[in-house]
Enzyme design. Structure first.
Site, PDB file in Angstrom:
ATOM      1  N   GLY A 120     -27.913 -31.653 -17.608  1.00 28.71           N
ATOM      2  CA  GLY A 120     -27.407 -32.928 -17.980  1.00 28.71           C
ATOM      3  C   GLY A 120     -26.534 -33.172 -17.088  1.00 28.71           C
ATOM      4  N   ARG A 179     -21.626 -23.583 -25.450  1.00 27.76           N
ATOM      5  CA  ARG A 179     -20.892 -23.554 -26.862  1.00 27.76           C
ATOM      6  C   ARG A 179     -21.338 -21.916 -27.121  1.00 27.76           C
ATOM      7  NH1 ARG A 179     -18.634 -27.355 -27.013  1.00 27.76           N
ATOM      8  NH2 ARG A 179     -18.689 -29.182 -28.227  1.00 27.76           N
ATOM      9  N   GLU A 236     -16.251 -18.566 -32.893  1.00 30.41           N
ATOM     10  CA  GLU A 236     -14.660 -18.829 -32.161  1.00 30.41           C
ATOM     11  C   GLU A 236     -13.679 -19.662 -33.144  1.00 30.41           C
ATOM     12  OE1 GLU A 236     -15.929 -21.189 -28.575  1.00 30.41           O
ATOM     13  OE2 GLU A 236     -14.595 -22.693 -29.555  1.00 30.41           O
ATOM     14  N   HIS A 252     -11.830 -21.739 -24.675  1.00 25.66           N
ATOM     15  CA  HIS A 252     -12.615 -23.068 -24.648  1.00 25.66           C
ATOM     16  C   HIS A 252     -11.564 -24.170 -23.917  1.00 25.66           C
ATOM     17  CE1 HIS A 252     -15.567 -25.427 -27.248  1.00 25.66           C
ATOM     18  NE2 HIS A 252     -15.233 -26.069 -26.180  1.00 25.66           N
TER      19      HIS A 252
HETATM   20  C1  DGY Z   1     -16.923 -30.735 -25.413  1.00 21.80           C
HETATM   21  O1  DGY Z   1     -16.363 -31.824 -25.099  1.00 21.80           O
HETATM   22  O2  DGY Z   1     -17.934 -30.485 -26.066  1.00 21.80           O
HETATM   23  C2  DGY Z   1     -16.025 -29.349 -25.083  1.00 21.80           C
HETATM   24  O3  DGY Z   1     -16.577 -28.428 -25.268  1.00 21.80           O
HETATM   25  C3  DGY Z   1     -14.673 -29.706 -25.855  1.00 21.80           C
HETATM   26  O4  DGY Z   1     -15.070 -29.101 -27.163  1.00 21.80           O
END
Ligand code: DGY
Length: 329
Positions: free
Chosen positions: A152, A235, A264, A282
């Protein structure tokens, strides 16, 4: 005045913007429990979240709620079937974080390949006595093969940077990207298995869905080169963290860089005992400019979706635009 909940601490000036339009209930404390979230949403028209789980039970407890604006591009915390059933709009914050997140993917990948965190811990522990020809030998990035899973906008930004390192780029995605993008990135579309076998550095940049759960597990790690690195900036749940710990311990792959984890902020404790993994909390999008842009975009979405401001009725980033204008169910 319509009422909104801002479920997390965010930049105070963004709260001030929201206060021009709304009566704002701002949680400046810890993450709200599901029960507390329901209680505070009971009389709200809109909400700004950052990863807070919003499912059918939360929506049922918030009968006035018409929009939930997530300050993140990923929205796996939203049960979109429940949003659609209730005619609640979800919005997210794409694009503004692409470049910072891609930068960070490289930082983690390079730290893993060149053993930066591992050697720094060793140095801080006072273990450095002499320079040695074989101290912390890693693997090269330049001239190697990058494998991007999830092509993406962030995956493309990441792959674009590979040019400067003279790398070959392989990618796997649900579907092929446009030929002109493949040409621009000099990227070859391959199966996941082929990518795992051939890449020297694998980076995960795909959204979390049920189908993507444990995209990388024992079988996939076994396909990778023993010299390869794996970086996850996507993720938690995309990687089977327990399987990764085993692979790192057994040196089935050389190293990993992780910014996201299953469950997490409570990560698999075994990860903390493995030296050949770089762990960050993160923060891939965490630059001052990008987090400000994300917060402002989340506010823009909320303001517009609740019929206020210059874009009233036309939020910039609707996830389920089809519910706009429908009465709350
Ligand atoms: C997102 O924008 O998805 C990042 O992982 C921050 O949560």
């Amino acid at each position: 005045m319509q009422k909104i909940l801002v479920a997390r601490p965010i930049f105070p000036d963004v709260i001030e913007r929201l206060q021009r339009y709304f009566d704002v209930d701002w949680n400046q404390g810890d993450v709200l429990s599901a029960q507390e979230l329901k209680r505070r949403l009971a009389d709200k028209d809109g909400a700004l979240t950052a990863g807070d789980p919003i499912g059918a039970d939360v929506l049922a407890a918030a009968p006035r709620l018409r929009v939930v604006s997530n300050m993140a591009v990923g929205y796996n915390n939203f049960d979109m079937a429940a949003f659609n059933a209730a005619n609640v709009l979800g919005t997210n914050t794409p694009d503004v974080l692409n470049e910072s997140t891609a930068d960070f993917g490289w930082a983690l990948m390079m730290a893993a390949a060149r053993r930066i965190a591992e050697s720094e811990h060793w140095l801080r522990a006072g273990k450095w006595q002499k320079w040695s020809y074989d101290g912390f030998l890693g693997s090269d990035l330049h001239g190697s093969t990058l494998g991007v899973i999830g092509m993406g906008r962030i995956g493309q930004a990441l792959a674009r940077r590979a040019r400067g390192f003279n790398m070959q780029v392989l990618y796997h995605n649900r579907s092929r990207v446009a030929p002109e993008i493949e040409a621009e990135l000099n990227a070859e579309y391959v199966s996941k298995q082929d990518l795992l076998r051939r890449a020297d550095h694998v980076v995960l940049v795909l959204p979390y869905t049920k189908e993507n759960h444990h995209t990388i597990g024992t079988a996939e790690l076994a396909l990778m080169k023993p010299t390869a690195t794996l970086t996850n900036i996507a993720r938690g749940g995309i990687v089977d963290d327990a399987a990764l710990v085993e692979a790192l311990r057994a040196k089935r792959i050389a190293a990993a860089g992780l910014d996201v984890y299953e469950g997490e902020p409570n990560l698999n404790p075994d990860l903390l005992t493995v030296p050949n993994v770089v762990l960050t909390p993160h923060i891939a999008s965490a630059t001052e400019a990008t987090r400000r842009a994300m917060a402002n975009l989340a506010a823009d979405n909320l303001i517009a979706a609740l019929g206020e401001g210059p874009r009233a009725g036309q939020p910039p980033n609707p996830i389920n635009a089809e519910v706009i204008g429908r009465a709350r169910a």
